[in-house]
Design a protein around this motif. Sequence first.
Motif, PDB file in Angstrom:
ATOM      1  N   LYS A  41       0.824  -1.215   0.000  1.00 42.75           N
ATOM      2  CA  LYS A  41       0.000   0.000   0.000  1.00 42.75           C
ATOM      3  C   LYS A  41       0.855   1.262   0.000  1.00 42.75           C
ATOM      4  CE  LYS A  41      -1.769   1.517   3.820  1.00 42.75           C
ATOM      5  NZ  LYS A  41      -2.555   1.685   5.064  1.00 42.75           N
ATOM      6  N   ARG A  42       1.904   1.264   0.808  1.00 38.59           N
ATOM      7  CA  ARG A  42       2.744   2.461   0.927  1.00 38.59           C
ATOM      8  C   ARG A  42       3.816   2.530  -0.160  1.00 38.59           C
ATOM      9  NH1 ARG A  42       2.494   4.661   6.150  1.00 38.59           N
ATOM     10  NH2 ARG A  42       3.905   6.252   5.331  1.00 38.59           N
ATOM     11  N   ARG A  43       3.895   1.507  -0.978  1.00 39.15           N
ATOM     12  CA  ARG A  43       4.868   1.451  -2.077  1.00 39.15           C
ATOM     13  C   ARG A  43       6.301   1.636  -1.574  1.00 39.15           C
ATOM     14  NH1 ARG A  43       1.759   4.819  -6.951  1.00 39.15           N
ATOM     15  NH2 ARG A  43      -0.117   3.504  -6.981  1.00 39.15           N
ATOM     16  N   TRP A  44       6.573   1.066  -0.418  1.00 34.17           N
ATOM     17  CA  TRP A  44       7.933   1.107   0.095  1.00 34.17           C
ATOM     18  C   TRP A  44       8.815   0.193  -0.744  1.00 34.17           C
ATOM     19  CZ3 TRP A  44       5.297   0.342   5.361  1.00 34.17           C
ATOM     20  CH2 TRP A  44       5.058   1.584   5.959  1.00 34.17           C
ATOM     21  N   PRO A  45      10.035   0.608  -1.062  1.00 33.64           N
ATOM     22  CA  PRO A  45      10.927  -0.254  -1.842  1.00 33.64           C
ATOM     23  C   PRO A  45      11.195  -1.577  -1.127  1.00 33.64           C
ATOM     24  CG  PRO A  45      11.760   1.996  -1.775  1.00 33.64           C
ATOM     25  CD  PRO A  45      10.626   1.927  -0.797  1.00 33.64           C
ATOM     26  N   ALA A  46      11.040  -2.670  -1.849  1.00 32.24           N
ATOM     27  CA  ALA A  46      11.227  -4.000  -1.251  1.00 32.24           C
ATOM     28  C   ALA A  46      12.653  -4.199  -0.769  1.00 32.24           C
ATOM     29  CB  ALA A  46      10.847  -5.083  -2.262  1.00 32.24           C
ATOM     30  N   GLU A  47      13.611  -3.415  -1.265  1.00 36.46           N
ATOM     31  CA  GLU A  47      15.007  -3.588  -0.866  1.00 36.46           C
ATOM     32  C   GLU A  47      15.224  -3.309   0.617  1.00 36.46           C
ATOM     33  OE1 GLU A  47      16.588   0.875  -2.116  1.00 36.46           O
ATOM     34  OE2 GLU A  47      16.803  -0.806  -3.489  1.00 36.46           O
TER      35      GLU A  47
ATOM     36  N   GLN B 185       9.988  -9.034  -6.915  1.00 34.68           N
ATOM     37  CA  GLN B 185      10.300  -8.268  -5.718  1.00 34.68           C
ATOM     38  C   GLN B 185      10.115  -9.105  -4.462  1.00 34.68           C
ATOM     39  OE1 GLN B 185      11.442  -4.909  -5.225  1.00 34.68           O
ATOM     40  NE2 GLN B 185      12.043  -5.334  -7.339  1.00 34.68           N
ATOM     41  N   ALA B 186       9.056  -9.893  -4.446  1.00 34.34           N
ATOM     42  CA  ALA B 186       8.817 -10.765  -3.292  1.00 34.34           C
ATOM     43  C   ALA B 186       9.943 -11.778  -3.139  1.00 34.34           C
ATOM     44  CB  ALA B 186       7.472 -11.472  -3.450  1.00 34.34           C
ATOM     45  N   ILE B 187      10.383 -12.349  -4.257  1.00 37.07           N
ATOM     46  CA  ILE B 187      11.480 -13.321  -4.213  1.00 37.07           C
ATOM     47  C   ILE B 187      12.767 -12.656  -3.737  1.00 37.07           C
ATOM     48  CG2 ILE B 187      12.972 -14.767  -5.660  1.00 37.07           C
ATOM     49  CD1 ILE B 187      10.443 -15.364  -7.356  1.00 37.07           C
ATOM     50  N   LYS B 188      13.012 -11.425  -4.156  1.00 42.35           N
ATOM     51  CA  LYS B 188      14.242 -10.735  -3.760  1.00 42.35           C
ATOM     52  C   LYS B 188      14.280 -10.470  -2.253  1.00 42.35           C
ATOM     53  CE  LYS B 188      15.950  -7.548  -6.566  1.00 42.35           C
ATOM     54  NZ  LYS B 188      16.063  -6.421  -7.520  1.00 42.35           N
ATOM     55  N   MET B 189      13.117 -10.285  -1.602  1.00 39.67           N
ATOM     56  CA  MET B 189      13.118 -10.128  -0.149  1.00 39.67           C
ATOM     57  C   MET B 189      13.640 -11.389   0.531  1.00 39.67           C
ATOM     58  SD  MET B 189       9.795  -7.903   1.005  1.00 39.67           S
ATOM     59  CE  MET B 189       8.602  -9.202   0.654  1.00 39.67           C
ATOM     60  N   GLY B 190      13.400 -12.550  -0.096  1.00 36.05           N
ATOM     61  CA  GLY B 190      13.843 -13.806   0.485  1.00 36.05           C
ATOM     62  C   GLY B 190      15.142 -14.318  -0.085  1.00 36.05           C
ATOM     63  N   THR B 191      15.824 -13.502  -0.910  1.00 35.25           N
ATOM     64  CA  THR B 191      17.088 -13.934  -1.516  1.00 35.25           C
ATOM     65  C   THR B 191      18.114 -12.794  -1.478  1.00 35.25           C
ATOM     66  OG1 THR B 191      16.215 -13.387  -3.741  1.00 35.25           O
ATOM     67  CG2 THR B 191      15.977 -15.666  -2.987  1.00 35.25           C
ATOM     68  N   LEU B 192      18.156 -11.976  -2.527  1.00 36.56           N
ATOM     69  CA  LEU B 192      19.187 -10.955  -2.654  1.00 36.56           C
ATOM     70  C   LEU B 192      19.180  -9.956  -1.505  1.00 36.56           C
ATOM     71  CD1 LEU B 192      21.479  -9.727  -4.341  1.00 36.56           C
ATOM     72  CD2 LEU B 192      19.739  -8.346  -5.524  1.00 36.56           C
ATOM     73  N   TYR B 193      18.006  -9.420  -1.175  1.00 36.81           N
ATOM     74  CA  TYR B 193      17.956  -8.418  -0.113  1.00 36.81           C
ATOM     75  C   TYR B 193      18.313  -9.035   1.237  1.00 36.81           C
ATOM     76  CZ  TYR B 193      15.494  -5.676  -3.671  1.00 36.81           C
ATOM     77  OH  TYR B 193      15.154  -5.013  -4.823  1.00 36.81           O
ATOM     78  N   ALA B 194      17.966 -10.297   1.422  1.00 38.99           N
ATOM     79  CA  ALA B 194      18.351 -10.993   2.652  1.00 38.99           C
ATOM     80  C   ALA B 194      19.860 -11.137   2.730  1.00 38.99           C
ATOM     81  CB  ALA B 194      17.677 -12.364   2.707  1.00 38.99           C
ATOM     82  N   ALA B 195      20.491 -11.545   1.633  1.00 35.42           N
ATOM     83  CA  ALA B 195      21.949 -11.699   1.611  1.00 35.42           C
ATOM     84  C   ALA B 195      22.647 -10.355   1.838  1.00 35.42           C
ATOM     85  CB  ALA B 195      22.385 -12.310   0.283  1.00 35.42           C
ATOM     86  N   ARG B 196      22.144  -9.313   1.205  1.00 36.79           N
ATOM     87  CA  ARG B 196      22.772  -7.989   1.345  1.00 36.79           C
ATOM     88  C   ARG B 196      22.721  -7.486   2.782  1.00 36.79           C
ATOM     89  NH1 ARG B 196      20.570  -4.616  -3.948  1.00 36.79           N
ATOM     90  NH2 ARG B 196      22.066  -5.482  -5.461  1.00 36.79           N
ATOM     91  N   SER B 197      21.674  -7.815   3.502  1.00 34.33           N
ATOM     92  CA  SER B 197      21.532  -7.301   4.865  1.00 34.33           C
ATOM     93  C   SER B 197      22.639  -7.805   5.776  1.00 34.33           C
ATOM     94  CB  SER B 197      20.156  -7.680   5.434  1.00 34.33           C
ATOM     95  OG  SER B 197      20.072  -9.064   5.711  1.00 34.33           O
ATOM     96  N   PHE B 198      23.300  -8.903   5.394  1.00 27.94           N
ATOM     97  CA  PHE B 198      24.440  -9.416   6.145  1.00 27.94           C
ATOM     98  C   PHE B 198      25.736  -9.356   5.319  1.00 27.94           C
ATOM     99  CE2 PHE B 198      20.822 -11.582   8.206  1.00 27.94           C
ATOM    100  CZ  PHE B 198      21.054 -11.195   9.521  1.00 27.94           C
ATOM    101  N   HIS B 199      25.729  -8.550   4.269  1.00 31.85           N
ATOM    102  CA  HIS B 199      26.896  -8.396   3.386  1.00 31.85           C
ATOM    103  C   HIS B 199      27.361  -9.744   2.844  1.00 31.85           C
ATOM    104  CE1 HIS B 199      28.038  -4.411   5.652  1.00 31.85           C
ATOM    105  NE2 HIS B 199      26.795  -4.419   5.194  1.00 31.85           N
ATOM    106  N   LYS B 200      26.406 -10.608   2.564  1.00 33.85           N
ATOM    107  CA  LYS B 200      26.720 -11.938   2.049  1.00 33.85           C
ATOM    108  C   LYS B 200      26.345 -12.078   0.573  1.00 33.85           C
ATOM    109  CE  LYS B 200      28.226 -13.936   5.842  1.00 33.85           C
ATOM    110  NZ  LYS B 200      29.630 -14.411   5.936  1.00 33.85           N
ATOM    111  N   ASP B 201      26.084 -10.966  -0.111  1.00 34.87           N
ATOM    112  CA  ASP B 201      25.628 -11.071  -1.492  1.00 34.87           C
ATOM    113  C   ASP B 201      26.744 -11.438  -2.463  1.00 34.87           C
ATOM    114  OD1 ASP B 201      26.189  -8.422  -0.473  1.00 34.87           O
ATOM    115  OD2 ASP B 201      25.791  -7.641  -2.463  1.00 34.87           O
TER     116      ASP B 201
END
Length: 587
Positions: free
Chosen positions: A275-281, A317-333
């Motif tokens: 609803k708020r169109r917040w970036p999934a990243e 975008q939904a998949i990236k929350m469970g993959t790329l963005y998750a890895a980036r949050s721990f600098h594991k990308d």
Amino acid sequence: MLEHNSTATPLARSEDIAAQDDHVRTIFGILQGEQQADLLLRNLNILDVHTESVYPGSLLVHGQRIIALNPDESIVRFRAEFDGEGLYAIPGLIDTHLHFESQLAHPAAFGEAIVPSGTTTVFGETLDFASAAGEEAVDAARALFAEHDKLPYRLYAFAPGKKTSPEVTEAMLAMDPVIGLGELAHLSYMTGDADDFRKSALGRANAGFVNCHWGVTALSDTLLNYMPAIGVDNNHDVWNEDDIEKSVRYGLNTQIKFGVGSPEVIRTMLRAIVKRRWPAENFQLCADNISVDRVLRHGHIDWVISLAVEMGMPPIQAIKMGTLYAARSFHKDRDLGSLSPGRFADIVLTDSLSRINPRYVFKGGELVAKDRVLLEPVAIDYSVLAKEPKPGLGDLRAEQLDLTPMEISGDGTRAKVLLFDVYGRGHLKFAQEVWVPYRDGLVVPELEGVRLNRISVVQRYADGARHTVNGLFKGVSIERGAVSTFWPAPSAYFVVVGTDSAEMCDNLRQLDSLVGGCVVTEDRQVKAVLPLDFYGVMADMTLTELVEATRSIDNALAKLGHHNEGEPVVNKLLTLFISLDRFGFMK
């Protein structure tokens, strides 16, 4: 992984350079057709999370990592190949925050549940396990992690940020696979706790990641700055739209959890993001606390990705929350989160991007699960963690569990008592004072016409007067008998639910004969039992045995009148201890 030894010898550096020289020459040789790769996965529709596109192609794997996209098959050679059947290839899914203890399963049994759902990486907390182990915490953690490389998923762990001493935290920070400091307790930071300061300093000194309960409603606007200001990376303590907005604004990687409380909570948060169109990243996905039974029935990260799409989020975008963005949050990308050269070959093949259906799951290029079944359960011996029972309720009397009024109304018809709610966590007041009927000198366990069970919170090992808290309970509704659970972290307490003090007392004595677990009784006869032999927080069981035991608890309670939905009752009751500790009901 953190480098804890900053004084590596020249010999060690020389050996590492030699190994890396061999590695780069091997990759060059494979791409030149002079050496063999391990595996070619062909006939795929590959999801590129970087360009958010899908393209037909193949992946070349060697040494657990992807080394080429669409290699020229007239040049490259490989030992094995796999036909992807035209399925979508997506990165292995990542759970960014969970507590092993809340699943009641040891790491190998937990893998049997999550890997077939497509989860190939877990960032796990062990704070209650370490707290329960007490003086044995460091050795127990080493035993728990000893063979983590054999697991069918990648495990990154955290040293306890609460419930243990700074000495335990410091020792665990030096262990493999620990990468940082576990969740910090926002409520103790409100008082300036010295141990909390010490643990935070240890986390910063070790250049590790720091997780937190940020506590939007518990802290003032000024104190909300504290955790991000000291370098906290990730926050999973969001429950609604306002929480999410603040967490993102303060620069925290915000983990949307789906394993705690009512399923409607996760829907509310996902709807808010759309609803708020917040970036999934800004977001990652995590279970926090979830039962293996629920994973088997509904799924894990795959389920919440599909739910996000249902709430209106674009599938990629939904998949990236469970993959790329998750890895980036721990600098594991550089290792995880995408299907790119150099990354681990952790791959999920699914027939849909909008509703994830893991047909095949690879960890490091090895096929580990097919059609939601783990191909080869891992045999890791954790038996060294099993303890002998230490009973402590020999002097407990039934009358100590009687429900007595906190206050009686002027006309003598109503009594004030505590009401506990199994789903009263987060920003709901999980225990509140309520007025109920009072007749013939007794509390009537009824609120607004609804019959309620009684609950008692009982200290296991008393030095002097035993600490007990009695009240009413929403969450389990049985007509007779009793059910009890035990949790030793940070203090050893029981919770028992029932209708009669004598039955509840006898039930507790039955549970007191175990290291820990859950017991259902009727007429003082045990109807179902789940033993937790690993320090009272984990079961020495396979996945199948654990699920059978938790379901036996639900089945026994059903015969006593309880109709359960969602998580197994034992998991609901055990997560209640989170709030009991947080709000001061456990000394």
